[in-house]
Design an enzyme around this catalytic site. Structure first.
Site, PDB file in Angstrom:
ATOM      1  N   SER A  40       3.395  -2.456  10.449  1.00 21.06           N
ATOM      2  CA  SER A  40       4.967  -2.279  10.557  1.00 21.06           C
ATOM      3  C   SER A  40       5.579  -3.593  10.119  1.00 21.06           C
ATOM      4  O   SER A  40       6.593  -3.836  10.648  1.00 21.06           O
ATOM      5  CB  SER A  40       5.167  -1.791  11.788  1.00 21.06           C
ATOM      6  OG  SER A  40       4.691  -0.556  12.129  1.00 21.06           O
ATOM      7  N   ASN A  97       0.801  -1.146   0.124  1.00 21.08           N
ATOM      8  CA  ASN A  97      -0.035  -0.076   0.002  1.00 21.08           C
ATOM      9  C   ASN A  97       0.764   1.289  -0.147  1.00 21.08           C
ATOM     10  O   ASN A  97       1.612   1.596   1.027  1.00 21.08           O
ATOM     11  CB  ASN A  97      -0.737  -0.190   1.243  1.00 21.08           C
ATOM     12  CG  ASN A  97      -1.625   1.129   1.389  1.00 21.08           C
ATOM     13  OD1 ASN A  97      -2.019   2.034   0.323  1.00 21.08           O
ATOM     14  ND2 ASN A  97      -2.438   1.303   2.494  1.00 21.08           N
ATOM     15  N   HIS A 132      -9.572   0.799   4.810  1.00 22.53           N
ATOM     16  CA  HIS A 132      -8.270   0.681   5.649  1.00 22.53           C
ATOM     17  C   HIS A 132      -8.368   2.021   6.833  1.00 22.53           C
ATOM     18  O   HIS A 132      -9.134   2.890   6.663  1.00 22.53           O
ATOM     19  CB  HIS A 132      -7.299   1.687   4.610  1.00 22.53           C
ATOM     20  CG  HIS A 132      -5.784   1.716   5.162  1.00 22.53           C
ATOM     21  ND1 HIS A 132      -5.124   2.638   6.010  1.00 22.53           N
ATOM     22  CD2 HIS A 132      -4.537   0.947   4.887  1.00 22.53           C
ATOM     23  CE1 HIS A 132      -4.110   2.446   6.377  1.00 22.53           C
ATOM     24  NE2 HIS A 132      -3.475   1.263   5.816  1.00 22.53           N
ATOM     25  N   GLU A 176      -6.607   4.447   7.925  1.00 18.88           N
ATOM     26  CA  GLU A 176      -6.381   5.788   7.689  1.00 18.88           C
ATOM     27  C   GLU A 176      -7.561   6.402   7.090  1.00 18.88           C
ATOM     28  O   GLU A 176      -8.192   7.773   7.429  1.00 18.88           O
ATOM     29  CB  GLU A 176      -5.100   6.108   6.720  1.00 18.88           C
ATOM     30  CG  GLU A 176      -4.150   5.725   7.404  1.00 18.88           C
ATOM     31  CD  GLU A 176      -2.652   5.286   6.881  1.00 18.88           C
ATOM     32  OE1 GLU A 176      -2.590   5.256   5.528  1.00 18.88           O
ATOM     33  OE2 GLU A 176      -1.867   4.716   7.514  1.00 18.88           O
ATOM     34  N   GLY A 225       2.348   1.993  10.792  1.00 14.06           N
ATOM     35  CA  GLY A 225       3.322   3.163  10.774  1.00 14.06           C
ATOM     36  C   GLY A 225       4.056   3.760  11.781  1.00 14.06           C
ATOM     37  O   GLY A 225       4.464   4.591  11.943  1.00 14.06           O
ATOM     38  N   GLU A 244      -5.190  -5.646  10.596  1.00 14.01           N
ATOM     39  CA  GLU A 244      -4.587  -4.394  10.807  1.00 14.01           C
ATOM     40  C   GLU A 244      -4.571  -3.492  12.023  1.00 14.01           C
ATOM     41  O   GLU A 244      -5.294  -2.444  12.079  1.00 14.01           O
ATOM     42  CB  GLU A 244      -4.567  -3.256   9.525  1.00 14.01           C
ATOM     43  CG  GLU A 244      -4.106  -3.973   8.337  1.00 14.01           C
ATOM     44  CD  GLU A 244      -3.487  -2.911   7.398  1.00 14.01           C
ATOM     45  OE1 GLU A 244      -2.671  -3.042   6.859  1.00 14.01           O
ATOM     46  OE2 GLU A 244      -4.293  -2.015   7.035  1.00 14.01           O
ATOM     47  N   LYS A 299       0.155   4.453  -0.272  1.00 18.61           N
ATOM     48  CA  LYS A 299      -0.464   5.432   0.187  1.00 18.61           C
ATOM     49  C   LYS A 299      -0.366   6.815  -0.489  1.00 18.61           C
ATOM     50  O   LYS A 299      -0.411   6.506  -1.773  1.00 18.61           O
ATOM     51  CB  LYS A 299      -0.180   5.609   1.854  1.00 18.61           C
ATOM     52  CG  LYS A 299      -0.339   4.509   2.701  1.00 18.61           C
ATOM     53  CD  LYS A 299       0.295   4.603   4.147  1.00 18.61           C
ATOM     54  CE  LYS A 299       0.033   3.159   4.657  1.00 18.61           C
ATOM     55  NZ  LYS A 299       0.264   3.411   6.311  1.00 18.61           N
TER      56      LYS A 299
HETATM   57  C1  PEP Z   1      -0.898  -0.404   6.063  1.00 15.47           C
HETATM   58  O1  PEP Z   1      -1.261   0.857   6.002  1.00 15.47           O
HETATM   59  O2  PEP Z   1      -1.674  -1.156   5.719  1.00 15.47           O
HETATM   60  C2  PEP Z   1       0.462  -0.477   6.895  1.00 15.47           C
HETATM   61  C3  PEP Z   1       0.351  -1.934   7.411  1.00 15.47           C
HETATM   62  O3  PEP Z   1       1.380   0.273   7.046  1.00 15.47           O
HETATM   63  P1  PEP Z   1       2.667   0.043   7.667  1.00 15.47           P
HETATM   64  O4  PEP Z   1       3.417  -1.280   7.129  1.00 15.47           O
HETATM   65  O5  PEP Z   1       3.489   1.199   7.296  1.00 15.47           O
HETATM   66  O6  PEP Z   1       2.677  -0.056   9.105  1.00 15.47           O
END
Ligand code: PEP
Length: 266
Positions: A218, A14, A100, A102, A178, A172, A16
């Protein structure tokens, strides 16, 4: 619920709100060079809307698939700024992320909206990656399973068993996205098993056994083997590390290692 079926793991990147057109093409080229002959794992990259067409062209002939980060639920019309499933398909998108965190937390998207998006995506011939997960406060107060139950219930409202041929779930935990704070392999496994059992009791055992459940939060090439090695973890949704070609390729390689396949030199 059987944990040992032949689910094909899916690693998603992703991107973003990152990459200009040229940066996206460069990243796609770098990934394409590193990721060849990966038939035992599905790899999907999700660039921003503005770069989908160019990345689709760049990835032609590779094993990488194209995904998008969001979709609107209407088919067409006066919805300024929105993008439909048909529009995504017309530029080569096969899979779209919905829900998601976000979008839920920064853009205020409700599970009802996520449900409408998911329905429209499936009706429009796309597969969805449905993201669910608890916040740090929710985990700290013992609400994780309640939150997952509610998000799954609302987001999948009206879905049928047949729909699950086109549904991937991404667990998630919001506190891990992040932040560099990864769920422990055990925390991930417990949540994934909860989600799989939930699919079994709310839909069908076959749905539970066959649905891919990705972990996101992460993930890096350094922690991927342990996470992906959990029995109910069927791949990863990767944010930050998906922008670094060696890291992302390393995560795909970790998945191959976990499958017992040949560890390819990068
Ligand atoms: C995501 O946004 O789906 C995600 C897992 O981000 P990150 O790997 O940066 O934590």
């Amino acid at each position: 619920v059987n944990h040992q079926t032949a689910r094909k793991p899916v690693i998603g990147g992703n991107w973003k709100m990152n990459t200009t057109l040229q940066e996206a093409v460069d990243l796609a080229v770098a990934l394409k060079l590193r990721l060849t002959d990966i038939q035992d794992v599905e790899v999907i990259v999700c660039p921003p809307f503005t770069n989908l067409h160019a990345v689709d062209q760049t990835l032609a002939g590779s094993d990488l698939e194209l995904g998008a980060q969001d979709v609107f639920w209407e088919k067409k019309g006066a919805y300024t700024g929105e993008i439909s499933a048909d529009m995504l398909r017309s530029v080569g998108v096969k899979t779209v992320i919905v829900g998601h965190s976000e979008r839920r937390h920064i853009l205020g998207e409700s599970s009802e909206a996520v449900n409408k998006k998911g329905r429209a995506a499936l009706d429009g011939g796309l597969r969805i990656i449905l993201a669910v997960g608890e916040t740090g406060d929710e985990r700290a107060t013992g609400m994780t399973e309640t939150v997952l139950d509610q998000q799954l219930r609302e987001s999948l409202n009206g879905f049928t068993e047949e729909d699950f041929a086109s549904v991937i779930v991404a667990y998630e935990p919001v506190w891990a996205i992040g932040t560099g704070l990864t769920a422990t392999p055990d925390q991930a496994q417990v949540a994934h098993e909860f989600i799989r059992n939930w699919l079994g009791s709310e839909f069908a055992l076959e749905v539970a056994a066959s649905t891919v459940i990705q972990y996101g939060g992460s993930v890096t090439s350094a922690n991927a083997v342990e996470l992906l090695g959990q029995p109910d973890v069927d791949g990863a949704l990767v944010g930050g590390a998906s922008l670094k070609p060696d890291e992302f390729a390393g995560i795909v390689q970790a998945q191959q290692l976990v499958l017992g396949g040949p560890a390819r030199a990068l």
